[in-house]
Scaffold this motif. Structure first.
Motif, PDB file in Angstrom:
ATOM      1  N   SER A  70      57.189 -74.693 -36.920  1.00  0.00           N
ATOM      2  CA  SER A  70      57.191 -75.230 -38.469  1.00  0.00           C
ATOM      3  C   SER A  70      59.174 -75.419 -37.869  1.00  0.00           C
ATOM      4  O   SER A  70      59.687 -74.216 -37.916  1.00  0.00           O
ATOM      5  CB  SER A  70      56.982 -74.366 -38.879  1.00  0.00           C
ATOM      6  N   THR A 175      51.150 -65.875 -42.249  1.00  0.00           N
ATOM      7  CA  THR A 175      51.691 -67.399 -42.306  1.00  0.00           C
ATOM      8  C   THR A 175      53.047 -67.279 -42.333  1.00  0.00           C
ATOM      9  O   THR A 175      53.600 -66.325 -42.568  1.00  0.00           O
ATOM     10  CB  THR A 175      51.627 -67.465 -43.720  1.00  0.00           C
ATOM     11  N   THR A 177      56.584 -69.826 -42.901  1.00  0.00           N
ATOM     12  CA  THR A 177      57.490 -71.730 -42.919  1.00  0.00           C
ATOM     13  C   THR A 177      58.452 -71.330 -42.333  1.00  0.00           C
ATOM     14  O   THR A 177      59.653 -70.643 -43.344  1.00  0.00           O
ATOM     15  CB  THR A 177      57.260 -71.135 -44.702  1.00  0.00           C
ATOM     16  N   THR A 185      53.973 -74.360 -43.365  1.00  0.00           N
ATOM     17  CA  THR A 185      53.453 -73.356 -42.805  1.00  0.00           C
ATOM     18  C   THR A 185      52.619 -73.353 -42.456  1.00  0.00           C
ATOM     19  O   THR A 185      51.248 -74.600 -42.471  1.00  0.00           O
ATOM     20  CB  THR A 185      52.909 -72.949 -44.985  1.00  0.00           C
TER      21      THR A 185
END
Length: 190
Positions: A70, A175, A177, A185
């Motif tokens: 990410s 999760t 991010t 995310t």
């Protein structure tokens, strides 16, 4: 002759429904033996079979041990530890409001510049969909915890991230991010 032809026409008209019905029965009997052997089940259409086999399988969420990416970060959940009431020992400890759940992760800055890792970067989610952010204080009391702040390019950090959650909470996902202002995310199922 007119009488004979009208008699024949009436007989043919009367016989026509019988002939049509007989042909229909012969057609149905042939169709029921051509299928699966059950007269109540028609054979599936070729287009139905093509649609069923062409449907893609649902993509599985990444799990523990799998790398996800990410916004210039690689992220891997290594393990989830048992809940604990405090982090640290003795006078150098901090108690949880509920219990601390440690999640050991590996985070790698894959970009070409320093990036900021915040407590909002990593979260856990429970079965009810409640989301818990990382506890910044707990990490101070564990020298193996992931330090929050700037991470230079190519640096890999491995260690626990602590989450203060109600006792009995079972995390179902983590999760991550990437990006300081809410990048993409990614979710890892537990």
């Amino acid at each position: 002759m007119h009488t004979a032809s009208s008699t024949i026409a009436r007989r043919l008209a009367a016989a026509a429904p019988i002939v049509v019905a007989a042909l229909a029965l012969v057609g149905c009997a042939g169709a029921s033996t051509a299928g699966s052997g059950s007269p109540a089940e028609p054979a599936p259409a070729a287009t139905d079979q093509a649609v069923e086999t062409a449907a893609p399988a649902e993509e599985a969420q990444p799990g523990v041990g799998q790398v996800v990416s990410s916004n210039g970060w690689d992220f891997t959940v290594v393990s989830v530890g048992a809940a604990q009431e405090a982090v640290g020992a003795g006078a150098l400890s901090t108690p949880a409001q509920g219990v601390y759940v440690p999640v050991t992760v590996t985070i790698v800055n894959t970009s070409n510049e320093a990036q900021f890792l915040s407590s909002d970067s990593v979260a856990i989610v429970d079965a009810n969909g409640a989301e818990y952010s990382a506890d910044t204080v707990a990490g101070v009391y564990d020298d193996t915890a992931i330090p929050l702040g700037d991470v230079n390019p190519g640096i890999a950090l491995t260690g626990p991230v602590y989450f203060d959650v109600p006792d009995g909470t079972t995390p179902t996902a983590v999760t991550f991010t990437g990006g300081l202002f809410g990048g993409e995310t990614v979710t890892v199922t537990l």
